[in-house]
Structure formats: C-alpha cells, structure tokens
Design an enzyme around this catalytic site. Structure first.
Site, PDB file in Angstrom:
ATOM      1  N   GLY A 191      45.399 -34.719 100.783  1.00  0.00           N
ATOM      2  CA  GLY A 191      46.287 -35.341 102.100  1.00  0.00           C
ATOM      3  C   GLY A 191      46.219 -34.305 103.214  1.00  0.00           C
ATOM      4  O   GLY A 191      45.146 -33.725 103.553  1.00  0.00           O
TER       5      GLY A 191
ATOM      6  N   PHE B  16      46.669 -31.003 105.680  1.00  0.00           N
ATOM      7  CA  PHE B  16      46.751 -29.656 105.196  1.00  0.00           C
ATOM      8  C   PHE B  16      48.015 -29.040 105.470  1.00  0.00           C
ATOM      9  O   PHE B  16      48.902 -29.506 106.375  1.00  0.00           O
ATOM     10  CB  PHE B  16      45.772 -28.876 106.254  1.00  0.00           C
ATOM     11  CG  PHE B  16      44.426 -28.537 105.580  1.00  0.00           C
ATOM     12  CD1 PHE B  16      43.476 -29.757 105.313  1.00  0.00           C
ATOM     13  CD2 PHE B  16      43.802 -27.450 105.477  1.00  0.00           C
ATOM     14  CE1 PHE B  16      42.436 -29.585 104.492  1.00  0.00           C
ATOM     15  CE2 PHE B  16      42.715 -27.138 104.997  1.00  0.00           C
ATOM     16  CZ  PHE B  16      41.980 -28.300 104.516  1.00  0.00           C
TER      17      PHE B  16
ATOM     18  N   GLY C 267      50.336 -28.996 103.077  1.00  0.00           N
ATOM     19  CA  GLY C 267      51.358 -29.550 101.590  1.00  0.00           C
ATOM     20  C   GLY C 267      52.451 -30.065 101.906  1.00  0.00           C
ATOM     21  O   GLY C 267      52.733 -30.515 102.989  1.00  0.00           O
ATOM     22  N   THR C 268      53.259 -29.985 100.772  1.00  0.00           N
ATOM     23  CA  THR C 268      54.624 -30.852 100.752  1.00  0.00           C
ATOM     24  C   THR C 268      55.705 -30.037 101.965  1.00  0.00           C
ATOM     25  O   THR C 268      56.154 -30.810 102.949  1.00  0.00           O
ATOM     26  CB  THR C 268      55.293 -30.770  99.481  1.00  0.00           C
ATOM     27  OG1 THR C 268      54.330 -31.090  98.519  1.00  0.00           O
ATOM     28  CG2 THR C 268      56.642 -31.577  99.395  1.00  0.00           C
TER      29      THR C 268
ATOM     30  N   HIS D 286      82.913  -6.650 112.984  1.00  0.00           N
ATOM     31  CA  HIS D 286      84.359  -7.379 112.965  1.00  0.00           C
ATOM     32  C   HIS D 286      84.329  -8.293 114.317  1.00  0.00           C
ATOM     33  O   HIS D 286      83.838  -7.682 115.287  1.00  0.00           O
ATOM     34  CB  HIS D 286      85.375  -6.345 113.025  1.00  0.00           C
ATOM     35  CG  HIS D 286      86.718  -7.225 112.820  1.00  0.00           C
ATOM     36  ND1 HIS D 286      87.247  -8.015 111.785  1.00  0.00           N
ATOM     37  CD2 HIS D 286      87.578  -7.577 114.153  1.00  0.00           C
ATOM     38  CE1 HIS D 286      88.221  -8.739 112.364  1.00  0.00           C
ATOM     39  NE2 HIS D 286      88.602  -8.233 113.389  1.00  0.00           N
TER      40      HIS D 286
HETATM   41  C1  LIG Z   1      62.132 -33.487 100.944  1.00  0.00           C
HETATM   42  C2  LIG Z   1      61.940 -32.090 100.532  1.00  0.00           C
HETATM   43  C3  LIG Z   1      62.620 -30.951 100.965  1.00  0.00           C
HETATM   44  C4  LIG Z   1      62.406 -29.448 100.631  1.00  0.00           C
HETATM   45  N1  LIG Z   1      62.970 -28.544 101.212  1.00  0.00           N
HETATM   46  C5  LIG Z   1      62.657 -27.496 100.807  1.00  0.00           C
HETATM   47  C6  LIG Z   1      63.408 -26.317 101.224  1.00  0.00           C
HETATM   48  O1  LIG Z   1      64.145 -26.392 102.323  1.00  0.00           O
HETATM   49  N2  LIG Z   1      63.112 -24.926 101.079  1.00  0.00           N
HETATM   50  C7  LIG Z   1      62.262 -24.698  99.840  1.00  0.00           C
HETATM   51  O2  LIG Z   1      62.129 -23.580  99.624  1.00  0.00           O
HETATM   52  N3  LIG Z   1      61.547 -25.721  99.331  1.00  0.00           N
HETATM   53  C8  LIG Z   1      61.655 -27.156  99.542  1.00  0.00           C
HETATM   54  N4  LIG Z   1      61.100 -27.865  99.292  1.00  0.00           N
HETATM   55  C9  LIG Z   1      60.201 -27.670  98.216  1.00  0.00           C
HETATM   56  C10 LIG Z   1      58.976 -27.296  98.804  1.00  0.00           C
HETATM   57  O3  LIG Z   1      58.330 -27.939  99.704  1.00  0.00           O
HETATM   58  C11 LIG Z   1      57.697 -27.058  97.522  1.00  0.00           C
HETATM   59  O4  LIG Z   1      58.421 -25.983  96.786  1.00  0.00           O
HETATM   60  C12 LIG Z   1      56.448 -26.404  97.852  1.00  0.00           C
HETATM   61  O5  LIG Z   1      55.961 -27.208  99.273  1.00  0.00           O
HETATM   62  C13 LIG Z   1      55.339 -26.473  96.988  1.00  0.00           C
HETATM   63  O6  LIG Z   1      54.237 -25.764  97.361  1.00  0.00           O
HETATM   64  P1  LIG Z   1      52.926 -25.905  96.396  1.00  0.00           P
HETATM   65  O7  LIG Z   1      51.895 -25.082  97.247  1.00  0.00           O
HETATM   66  O8  LIG Z   1      53.133 -25.672  95.030  1.00  0.00           O
HETATM   67  O9  LIG Z   1      52.486 -27.514  96.423  1.00  0.00           O
HETATM   68  P2  LIG Z   1      52.417 -28.573  97.867  1.00  0.00           P
HETATM   69  O10 LIG Z   1      52.757 -27.966  99.253  1.00  0.00           O
HETATM   70  O11 LIG Z   1      52.775 -29.823  97.503  1.00  0.00           O
HETATM   71  O12 LIG Z   1      50.785 -28.452  97.976  1.00  0.00           O
HETATM   72  C14 LIG Z   1      49.996 -29.242  97.176  1.00  0.00           C
HETATM   73  C15 LIG Z   1      48.875 -30.018  97.775  1.00  0.00           C
HETATM   74  O13 LIG Z   1      47.805 -30.501  96.786  1.00  0.00           O
HETATM   75  C16 LIG Z   1      47.349 -31.645  97.293  1.00  0.00           C
HETATM   76  N5  LIG Z   1      46.870 -32.287  95.934  1.00  0.00           N
HETATM   77  C17 LIG Z   1      47.673 -32.604  94.891  1.00  0.00           C
HETATM   78  N6  LIG Z   1      46.766 -33.319  93.818  1.00  0.00           N
HETATM   79  C18 LIG Z   1      45.581 -33.387  94.590  1.00  0.00           C
HETATM   80  C19 LIG Z   1      44.373 -33.732  94.033  1.00  0.00           C
HETATM   81  N7  LIG Z   1      44.224 -34.298  92.658  1.00  0.00           N
HETATM   82  N8  LIG Z   1      43.283 -33.686  94.890  1.00  0.00           N
HETATM   83  C20 LIG Z   1      43.196 -33.007  96.113  1.00  0.00           C
HETATM   84  N9  LIG Z   1      44.553 -32.693  96.636  1.00  0.00           N
HETATM   85  C21 LIG Z   1      45.611 -32.682  95.660  1.00  0.00           C
HETATM   86  C22 LIG Z   1      48.419 -32.347  97.903  1.00  0.00           C
HETATM   87  O14 LIG Z   1      48.054 -33.293  98.789  1.00  0.00           O
HETATM   88  C23 LIG Z   1      49.083 -31.152  98.638  1.00  0.00           C
HETATM   89  O15 LIG Z   1      48.862 -31.030  99.762  1.00  0.00           O
HETATM   90  C24 LIG Z   1      61.213 -29.283  99.641  1.00  0.00           C
HETATM   91  C25 LIG Z   1      60.667 -30.225  99.129  1.00  0.00           C
HETATM   92  C26 LIG Z   1      60.993 -31.899  99.496  1.00  0.00           C
HETATM   93  C27 LIG Z   1      60.196 -32.893  98.900  1.00  0.00           C
END
Ligand SMILES: Cc1cc2nc3c(=O)[nH]c(=O)nc-3n(C[C@H](O)[C@H](O)[C@H](O)COP(=O)(O)OP(=O)(O)OC[C@H]3O[C@@H](n4cnc5c(N)ncnc54)[C@H](O)[C@@H]3O)c2cc1C
Length: 454
Positions: free
Chosen positions: A34, A36, A38-39, A438
């Site tokens: 996806g 760069f 992530g979520t 305060h």
């Molecule tokens: C709507 C929403 C609001 C949020 N708000 C908050 C907040 O306010 N505060 C907070 O702390 N957290 C929040 N979160 C949670 C937070 O976004 C996640 O906990 C965090 O981004 C997780 O990070 P990660 O690195 O584990 O995974 P991700 O950031 O999801 O990264 C994983 C990456 O792996 C890639 N990937 C997956 N499978 C494959 C594959 N098979 N091959 C190649 N690439 C792959 C994906 O495309 C993605 O880019 C929120 C989540 C959502 C959905």
C-alpha cells in the site's frame, strides 16, 4: 532469488527498524503493498484526527450560544475537508516512499508478500530471502458475518475517511473507539448518526463509570441502539436497509451509508506466516516473546500484528525495542509496556492509563479511588464542561498510581502527566505535592488525586 541482510514487511512502524538497519550499512528489503506510512498515516490516526478537528470547530460554533455569542455555520465544504486531510497525507506517503527508494542500502518491493519458505517471501513472482526478518504487517478491519452484507455497499474505516460526499444518514455498527470518533466527525458536521452496539455500553473496555457517562452523552447526541445486532442488511434505493434486533424486537432503519467498525484482525493470513514457521495465537496474532522475537529463528514481529495494544505509540515503542534487540543479541531488553495510555478523540474526549476500577475489583487489587468533576474547577466551569470527570485509582498503602480515567475536554492531554508519573514509577505525591497553574484545566487532575480515599 534476492538475498539480503534484513527484510522488513510493512511500512508503518516497521520503517523505524528498516531505517536503523540501513543506517548500520546493512542491505535492507522493504516490502509494502500500500502507500508508505501504514495505517496511522494513510487510514488511521492522522486523517481521522485531521477530520475530527473540523468537527470540533463546528461544535465550538454550535455551542457559542452558551457563551453569549450568536453564531451559525453557513455551510460545510465537504470536499475541502476531505481534500485538506488526503492531500497532506498522500504527499507525506509519497515523500516517505521516495526517501526510502533513494537510500543506497534499501530496495523497495512494492506488492503483496507471502511466505513460501523459511525466511523467504514471494512478491510479484520474485523471491526475497533475508537473514533477519521483521514482520510489521499490521491489521485490517474485521467484517462480521451479517446476512446480506455482501450485497450492500458497506464501508470500513479504510473508506470512511475519504468519502467523496457527506452521507445524510450514517449507520455505524460497533461501539468502540473508531465508531465513537467517526460518529463525532460525521455527526457534528450534520450527518444523522445511528450507532448499533452489541453490548449495554459504548467504549466497553473503559472504566465502567466512564463508559456509562460516555454512553449517556452519546444517547443524547445520536440514535443509539444498545444490546442490539444487525440481523439483516439489504439494498434500499441508493442506500442500505438494516434490520436491528434488540432483545427479541426487530426494527428497520435506512441509511445512506453503513460503516462496519467492529474491530480489527491481523494480516498474518494474507502473509501466510505458517510457511516460515511463525506461530500465531487462536485469533491469528503472531506469538512473540518479551523481546518480540518469534519462535522462528531470525524473525521478529511488532505492532498490530502481535496484538498487544493496537495503538501507534505501542507499535513505535515495540519498533524501538526490536531495533535494539536485533542488533544487541547479548543484551536484549524486554519491552516495558507499563503505563500504556490511550485516548478516544470523540466528543467528549476520553483518555485512560492503567487499570479500570472493575479490573482492580476482579483481580482483588487493593485500591482507593478519587473522582473529581470538571465543573467543580474554575476552568471546567468556565468552559461549561458539565459531563467531564477525572477518576484515579491508587494503592492505599504504597500510594502507587494504578490507573487514571478521564472523560471531558482535552482528556488526551490531561492524561499525559499521569502517564509520565506512572512510567517513572512515582507515587501519587508526584501529583498532590506539585504546584498547579491556577486556574488551568489540569487542576481537575490534581483534585481527583486529592480526593483519593477508600
Ligand atoms: C480509523 C483509525 C484511527 C486510529 N487512530 C489511532 C489513534 O488516534 N492513536 C493510536 O495510537 N492509534 C490509532 N489507530 C491505530 C494505529 O493506526 C495502528 O495501531 C498502527 O498504525 C499500527 O501500526 P503497524 O506498524 O503495526 O501496522 P500498519 O501501520 O498497519 O502497517 C502495516 C503495513 O503492512 C502492509 N502490509 C500488510 N500486509 C502486507 C503484505 N502481505 N505484503 C506487503 N505489505 C503488507 C500494509 O499495507 C501496511 O502499510 C487508528 C486506527 C484506525 C483504523
């Protein structure tokens, strides 16, 4: 087959580790299907908070009458609101990808990876092997089995943050933080919001007293179905019809959009982690030890995919530990999750750290509780926060801070001083003996600590 030193799957918090590995001169593969970032960057924390700020501005205008100011928002420019968030995010994602592609030690593989053998991944038909693998592939929305759902145009949070048009009526299934935040975003900007929740309380994982208050406030603002489930979904014109069952009764509602926000599942299935020998738990999350090493030699995991806290600051914390432990095999350090906070950027805001009162009771942890209402402080009263309160739990003898739960204005900021005190293992004295400006809002935190008694 390409053979590298380190392979990182996922560019959310995984990037922290790939950057460290590349800086050490190692050859690094980054695998991402996806954008760069992530979520958090693309479909989570950042866009949701950018949008929610617009809702907060609208609420300020709507509530101005309370302060003797007659104000009215003339119109909502939906496309502008969405574009403001998306353009900024897309630019950051592009810059992140470019920066990584430009690094001499990094090779980017853009595509979906799946393990085909031990520490060997296949992406776009190409095989990549590495001595060390970091799985940081995150989670995705889970979709419950609802009859008819596959035949209606439902949304998850992945799409809800980029809707081209504002729905007039939005139904949200689920009562967790994503539901609470998006109900606020859409609702404050004029969408009629209906929330359908399985249990008796929204935000059920919070301290029960706080969840109860939050549910009461949301029942005043939105159409909330509690103890309910969607028994059938069907197409109704351009929108969606939903049959809602509540304690044996069935009602039907129609919405222009239907958002399913019922939790998240790990991406381990898509990645076929079993092919590299990595064990998962019953829900599919990777089993890792206290250093975040999996059972498979040379494979580490972090973030949502290990399922400890599905939060960005937790994923970042874990990434820092993985980066340390990978490169210091004789001096590994167990992750210190103590005092992991979280916040819900709804209206009212919610923030919490440590144990909830019901958990302290269930686990027979000795505690005293202190509670203080915002409205009984100078600032809380000046901003007319009638629903907010701070609740603190502490050990009656040692004065250890066990937990703090806040509902009300700026809760996400107020919690931070308690998190800092807890992380440093300070006692309640750190708050009660300090000097507070305060009449600033943090006085409500100190007063809650001052109210601690059995
Ligand atoms: C709507 C929403 C609001 C949020 N708000 C908050 C907040 O306010 N505060 C907070 O702390 N957290 C929040 N979160 C949670 C937070 O976004 C996640 O906990 C965090 O981004 C997780 O990070 P990660 O690195 O584990 O995974 P991700 O950031 O999801 O990264 C994983 C990456 O792996 C890639 N990937 C997956 N499978 C494959 C594959 N098979 N091959 C190649 N690439 C792959 C994906 O495309 C993605 O880019 C929120 C989540 C959502 C959905």
């Amino acid at each position: 087959m390409k053979d590298l030193d380190v392979m990182v799957i996922g560019t959310g918090s995984g990037l922290e580790v790939s950057t460290e590995a590349a800086a050490r001169g190692l050859s690094v593969a980054i695998v991402e299907h996806g954008p760069f970032g992530g979520t958090c960057l693309n479909r989570g924390c950042i866009p949701s908070k950018m949008l929610i700020h617009c809702a907060n501005v609208m609420e300020t205008i709507q509530h101005a009458g309370q302060f003797g100011i007659k104000a009215r928002a003339e119109a909502v420019d939906w496309q502008f609101i969405i574009r403001r968030a998306s353009d900024q995010i897309d630019e950051e994602a592009r810059a992140l990808e470019e920066g990584n592609r430009g690094h001499p030690n990094i090779t980017v593989f853009k595509g979906t990876g799946r393990f085909v053998a031990e520490r060997t991944l296949e992406v776009n038909g190409e095989r990549i092997g590495a001595k060390t693998v970091v799985i940081a592939a995150g989670s995705r929305p889970s979709i419950p089995p609802i009859p008819g759902l596959d035949r209606v145009p439902y949304l998850t949070s992945d799409q809800a943050l980029r809707l081209p048009e504002q729905p007039q009526r939005l139904a949200i299934l689920g009562g967790g933080y994503i539901s609470a935040e998006l109900a606020h975003f859409f609702g404050a900007l004029g969408t009629q919001v209906t929330i359908i929740n399985r249990g008796p309380l929204l935000l059920r994982r919070e301290d029960e007293q706080l969840a109860r208050r939050f549910t009461e406030v949301y029942q005043r603002k939105f159409n909330v179905y509690l103890n309910s489930r969607v028994s059938r979904a069907y197409r109704e014109g351009e929108g969606v019809g939903l049959e809602i069952s509540t304690n044996g009764d069935t009602q039907t509602i129609v919405a222009d959009a239907f958002l399913v926000a019922t939790g998240r599942i790990p991406n381990t299935d898509l990645l076929e982690v079993a092919n590299t020998g990595v064990k998962t738990d019953g829900r599919g999350f990777i089993q890792a030890d206290e250093y975040l090493e999996t059972n498979a030699r040379g494979i580490w995991a972090l973030g949502d995919i290990v399922g400890r806290y599905l939060l960005k600051h937790s994923a970042n914390l874990e990434a820092a530990y993985v980066a340390h432990n990978m490169f210091n095999p004789d001096n590994k350090v167990a992750v210190d999750y103590h005092a992991m906070p979280h916040a819900v950027f709804a209206s009212p805001q919610v923030a919490s750290v440590g144990v909830a009162e019901q958990t302290a009771r269930e686990r027979s942890i000795p505690y005293v509780a202190g509670i203080y209402d915002y409205r009984d402080t100078a600032y809380g009263s000046s901003i007319e926060d009638r629903d907010g309160f701070v609740k603190v739990l502490a050990h009656p003898e040692t004065k250890e801070i066990l937990g703090c739960h806040i509902i009300g204005s700026e809760a996400s900021m107020l919690i931070q001083e308690v998190v800092n005190a807890m992380r440093m293992r300070l006692t309640t004295d750190a708050i009660t003996q300090s000097i507070y400006v305060h009449p600033a809002l943090p006085e409500v935190v100190q007063r809650a600590f001052g109210a601690l008694r059995s």
